[in-house]
Design a protein around this motif. Sequence first.
Motif, mmCIF file in Angstrom:
data_model
loop_
_atom_site.group_PDB
_atom_site.id
_atom_site.type_symbol
_atom_site.label_atom_id
_atom_site.label_comp_id
_atom_site.label_asym_id
_atom_site.label_seq_id
_atom_site.Cartn_x
_atom_site.Cartn_y
_atom_site.Cartn_z
ATOM 1 N N ILE A 31 0.846 -1.261 0.002
ATOM 2 C CA ILE A 31 -0.032 -0.048 -0.026
ATOM 3 C C ILE A 31 0.881 1.116 0.122
ATOM 4 O O ILE A 31 0.660 2.332 -0.776
ATOM 5 N N ASP A 32 1.854 1.297 0.732
ATOM 6 C CA ASP A 32 2.814 2.338 0.905
ATOM 7 C C ASP A 32 3.536 2.643 -0.503
ATOM 8 O O ASP A 32 3.462 3.930 -1.185
ATOM 9 N N LEU A 33 3.858 1.724 -1.151
ATOM 10 C CA LEU A 33 4.427 1.903 -2.364
ATOM 11 C C LEU A 33 3.780 1.989 -3.748
ATOM 12 O O LEU A 33 3.889 2.721 -4.589
ATOM 13 N N ALA A 34 2.502 1.448 -3.531
ATOM 14 C CA ALA A 34 1.481 1.495 -4.658
ATOM 15 C C ALA A 34 0.634 2.915 -4.609
ATOM 16 O O ALA A 34 0.104 3.571 -5.583
ATOM 17 N N VAL A 35 0.290 3.242 -3.278
ATOM 18 C CA VAL A 35 -0.552 4.259 -3.162
ATOM 19 C C VAL A 35 -0.203 5.419 -2.584
ATOM 20 O O VAL A 35 -0.171 6.520 -2.950
ATOM 21 N N ALA A 36 0.490 5.345 -1.183
ATOM 22 C CA ALA A 36 0.887 6.545 -0.394
ATOM 23 C C ALA A 36 1.848 7.357 -0.893
ATOM 24 O O ALA A 36 1.765 8.499 -1.188
#
Length: 94
Positions: A31-36
């Motif tokens: 989630i951190d790498l793909a969105v945030a």
Amino acid sequence: MPYTALSTTVATIAATTLTGIAFGAIEGITIDLAVAQPLKVATGLQDGFSLDSVEQAGVYGGIFAVASEVRQECPVLREKSAGSVISSWGRTFP
């Protein structure tokens, strides 16, 4: 062999906990790498991708995955919602 049942139970708990940590950490990092981080870069809050942020997402993902697992397995915690716990402290939030 009276310890067989206890050993099996301990092994099951350990395996479930370690699996939860691994999946939670992977989910947090994803989630951190793909969105945030892309959103932070696009809005100018961050210059580029940060490995510190990735590490922090993995740690928190693992911790919260295990906490969620414990809450689901414990009958007392499962019955209480976050709202009832907060209201039992004498505070109410919308």
